[in-house]
Enzyme design. Structure first.
Site, PDB file in Angstrom:
ATOM      1  N   VAL A 162      10.709  -5.442 -18.179  1.00  0.00           N
ATOM      2  CA  VAL A 162      10.466  -3.997 -18.127  1.00  0.00           C
ATOM      3  C   VAL A 162      10.728  -3.459 -16.730  1.00  0.00           C
ATOM      4  O   VAL A 162      11.384  -2.430 -16.557  1.00  0.00           O
ATOM      5  CB  VAL A 162       9.024  -3.666 -18.582  1.00  0.00           C
ATOM      6  CG1 VAL A 162       8.735  -2.182 -18.388  1.00  0.00           C
ATOM      7  CG2 VAL A 162       8.818  -4.060 -20.030  1.00  0.00           C
TER       8      VAL A 162
ATOM      9  N   PRO B 162       3.594 -11.728  -8.942  1.00  0.00           N
ATOM     10  CA  PRO B 162       3.693 -13.104  -8.443  1.00  0.00           C
ATOM     11  C   PRO B 162       5.117 -13.652  -8.507  1.00  0.00           C
ATOM     12  O   PRO B 162       5.538 -14.420  -7.638  1.00  0.00           O
ATOM     13  CB  PRO B 162       2.751 -13.890  -9.367  1.00  0.00           C
ATOM     14  CG  PRO B 162       1.805 -12.868  -9.907  1.00  0.00           C
ATOM     15  CD  PRO B 162       2.618 -11.612 -10.045  1.00  0.00           C
TER      16      PRO B 162
ATOM     17  N   PRO C  14      32.507  -1.987 -12.261  1.00  0.00           N
ATOM     18  CA  PRO C  14      32.243  -2.522 -10.924  1.00  0.00           C
ATOM     19  C   PRO C  14      30.908  -2.141 -10.305  1.00  0.00           C
ATOM     20  O   PRO C  14      30.532  -2.705  -9.286  1.00  0.00           O
ATOM     21  CB  PRO C  14      33.395  -1.930 -10.099  1.00  0.00           C
ATOM     22  CG  PRO C  14      33.685  -0.629 -10.764  1.00  0.00           C
ATOM     23  CD  PRO C  14      33.482  -0.880 -12.233  1.00  0.00           C
TER      24      PRO C  14
ATOM     25  N   ASP D 280      23.935  -9.772 -16.724  1.00  0.00           N
ATOM     26  CA  ASP D 280      24.063 -10.408 -15.418  1.00  0.00           C
ATOM     27  C   ASP D 280      23.520  -9.496 -14.324  1.00  0.00           C
ATOM     28  O   ASP D 280      23.298  -8.299 -14.534  1.00  0.00           O
ATOM     29  CB  ASP D 280      25.534 -10.723 -15.121  1.00  0.00           C
ATOM     30  CG  ASP D 280      26.033 -11.944 -15.865  1.00  0.00           C
ATOM     31  OD1 ASP D 280      25.194 -12.720 -16.344  1.00  0.00           O
ATOM     32  OD2 ASP D 280      27.257 -12.113 -15.960  1.00  0.00           O
TER      33      ASP D 280
ATOM     34  N   LYS E 112      23.364 -14.243 -12.472  1.00  0.00           N
ATOM     35  CA  LYS E 112      24.079 -15.346 -11.821  1.00  0.00           C
ATOM     36  C   LYS E 112      24.235 -14.989 -10.353  1.00  0.00           C
ATOM     37  O   LYS E 112      25.262 -14.479  -9.927  1.00  0.00           O
ATOM     38  CB  LYS E 112      25.440 -15.552 -12.485  1.00  0.00           C
ATOM     39  CG  LYS E 112      25.348 -16.162 -13.864  1.00  0.00           C
ATOM     40  CD  LYS E 112      26.748 -16.361 -14.415  1.00  0.00           C
ATOM     41  CE  LYS E 112      26.707 -17.179 -15.697  1.00  0.00           C
ATOM     42  NZ  LYS E 112      26.197 -18.526 -15.496  1.00  0.00           N
TER      43      LYS E 112
ATOM     44  N   GLY F  45      29.213  -7.665 -15.406  1.00  0.00           N
ATOM     45  CA  GLY F  45      29.834  -6.842 -14.392  1.00  0.00           C
ATOM     46  C   GLY F  45      31.343  -6.979 -14.434  1.00  0.00           C
ATOM     47  O   GLY F  45      31.874  -8.054 -14.733  1.00  0.00           O
ATOM     48  N   GLY F  46      32.049  -5.875 -14.166  1.00  0.00           N
ATOM     49  CA  GLY F  46      33.510  -5.923 -14.176  1.00  0.00           C
ATOM     50  C   GLY F  46      34.055  -6.108 -15.575  1.00  0.00           C
ATOM     51  O   GLY F  46      33.687  -5.396 -16.502  1.00  0.00           O
ATOM     52  N   ASP F  47      34.941  -7.082 -15.734  1.00  0.00           N
ATOM     53  CA  ASP F  47      35.573  -7.384 -17.017  1.00  0.00           C
ATOM     54  C   ASP F  47      35.136  -8.769 -17.479  1.00  0.00           C
ATOM     55  O   ASP F  47      35.029  -9.696 -16.665  1.00  0.00           O
ATOM     56  CB  ASP F  47      37.095  -7.346 -16.868  1.00  0.00           C
ATOM     57  CG  ASP F  47      37.807  -7.659 -18.167  1.00  0.00           C
ATOM     58  OD1 ASP F  47      38.082  -6.715 -18.925  1.00  0.00           O
ATOM     59  OD2 ASP F  47      38.083  -8.854 -18.427  1.00  0.00           O
TER      60      ASP F  47
ATOM     61  N   MET G 294      34.468 -13.204  -4.834  1.00  0.00           N
ATOM     62  CA  MET G 294      33.488 -14.269  -4.593  1.00  0.00           C
ATOM     63  C   MET G 294      33.897 -15.154  -3.415  1.00  0.00           C
ATOM     64  O   MET G 294      33.712 -16.370  -3.442  1.00  0.00           O
ATOM     65  CB  MET G 294      33.301 -15.121  -5.861  1.00  0.00           C
ATOM     66  CG  MET G 294      32.855 -14.333  -7.073  1.00  0.00           C
ATOM     67  SD  MET G 294      32.681 -15.340  -8.576  1.00  0.00           S
ATOM     68  CE  MET G 294      34.406 -15.715  -8.921  1.00  0.00           C
TER      69      MET G 294
END
Length: 413
Positions: free
Chosen positions: A25, A45, A183, A206, A228, A259-261, A343
């Site tokens: 949530v 926590p 993006p 993600d 990730k 995210g992205g494609d 990356m």
């Protein structure tokens, strides 16, 4: 008789908002608060990986413990995002004593403020209250969003951007959609991708998906945080595959939001194969890839007449000397076009040194675009020989896209 809520737009920029709870949530609600510029204090926590990434990036303040009354010092609003009724009631009691409006995820009737169903279209934000019925509010919200999405066709007639897109013919279940979210800017998801997202029973998301898209999900949607985070906590890909298959075989419509494609370093192909092996039908919705969008957002075309006739997109998550790397960096050094590296921040020093060692000029223009298309976008311009050092000095962090080539300065005045 229950009174109708008083609609109000809160200007939260720079004002303290406390969120109690660090689960699904909170993952859905925090992005909208950050988008409003709120000073978010998150008390929990433990956090989901997506929230932890925001905390690590300094987007919010995290106190890793249970709530205490002093947490509301200086607060203007509190969101209780936990499912323990007794703990939630204790937070809202403290808020009531201090006359701080309180949103309760566990009990709307006990809350002093409600979060509406929201849709955003450029500078327009529409918030809908459904008289306490979230489904009614979402239905009206979606109808308004469809209306806002209407555009005039070239011939002057009214039409929708997705008029030629495949329709679902009503709600379907027991299937999976791999949806590219774009993006970073939530408005860059495709119309079809957003439509399928509104129909989902389960969303597996993600870290890099636009957080405001999660804020628009129906309250009853199961959100699975499959973040990730590079070199940090992650779910094994096999586990993600199994979640998609299990939920679909149980009759749910599952959207894998990426995210992205989905197919540009997104492991969408692996997820499709896992679903196909289990007999689960899959729809693939392409997304705007950051390999093109990030340079464009920084004013850099990946191709330009007389400058670059080709561009190459490569993953830099492995160092050039890694035995597992499939990239021919020596061959890439000999190309004249644009090189886009995804990356690649961790290995950028090794990558640039390898390219220079194989003949690429150290004076080649370079740029790094962090968090492209978002309100926190940053752009660093440098050269191939200096970009790794400049990156460290500027303290740029993932997600970021590296662009190498003469196109970096092609649009400079």
């Amino acid at each position: 008789m229950t009174s109708n809520p008083y609609p109000l737009g809160l200007r939260l920029h720079g004002r303290r908002v406390v969120v109690v709870g660090g689960g699904a949530v909170a993952t859905r609600r925090v992005p909208a608060l950050l988008d409003a510029g709120a000073d978010v204090l998150l008390v929990a926590p433990e956090l989901t990986p997506a929230l932890r990434a925001r905390a690590d990036a300094g987007r919010l303040h995290w106190v890793p413990r249970r709530f205490v009354p002093e947490d509301l010092d200086g607060a203007w609003l509190v969101h209780v995002a936990i499912d323990d009724p007794l703990a939630a009631a204790s937070v809202s009691a403290v808020a009531a004593e201090r006359r701080i409006f309180c949103v309760r995820a566990d009990d709307r009737t006990a809350a002093t403020a409600w979060t509406p169903a929201v849709t955003r279209h450029g500078p327009v934000t529409v918030a809908v209250f459904g008289g306490g019925d979230p489904r009614r509010a979402m239905t009206v919200r979606d109808a308004i969003r469809d209306l806002l999405a209407v555009r005039l066709a070239p011939d002057g007639s009214a039409g929708r951007p997705d008029a030629s897109a495949e329709t679902t013919g009503g709600r379907q279940s027991g299937r999976v959609a791999l949806v590219g979210a774009g993006p970073g800017d939530p408005e860059l998801i495709t119309v079809k991708g957003w439509r399928l997202l509104t129909e989902a029973d389960v969303v597996v998301a993600d870290r890099l998906v636009p957080g405001l898209l999660l804020d628009e999900l129906r309250p009853d949607v199961e959100l699975v945080d499959a973040s990730k985070i590079p070199y940090g906590p992650s779910r094994a890909q096999e586990e993600i595959n199994q979640i998609l298959v299990d939920r679909a075989l149980a009759g749910a419509f599952v959207v894998r939001l990426k995210g992205g494609d989905p197919y540009v370093f997104g492991r969408g192909g692996e997820e499709l194969l896992a679903c196909a092996a289990a007999g689960v039908p899959v729809t693939v919705v392409p997304g705007v890839t950051s390999s093109i969008a990030a340079p464009a957002a920084a004013g850099i075309p990946v191709t330009h007449r007389g400058v670059a006739h080709e561009f190459t997109v490569v993953s830099g998550h492995l160092a050039p000397d890694s035995p597992a790397s499939l990239v021919r960096w020596d061959a890439l050094a000999g190309l004249h076009g644009t090189l886009v590296i995804l990356m690649g921040l961790k290995n950028l020093a090794a990558i640039t040194a390898t390219l220079i060692a194989h003949g690429r000029s150290p004076e080649t223009p370079a740029a790094v675009v962090q968090e492209a298309t978002t309100g926190t976008q940053r752009v660093l311009r440098s050269t191939l020989g200096e970009v790794a050092a400049d990156l460290l000095a500027a303290d740029l962090r993932p997600p970021a896209v590296v662009v190498l080539g003469d196109v970096v300065g092609a649009l400079d005045g």
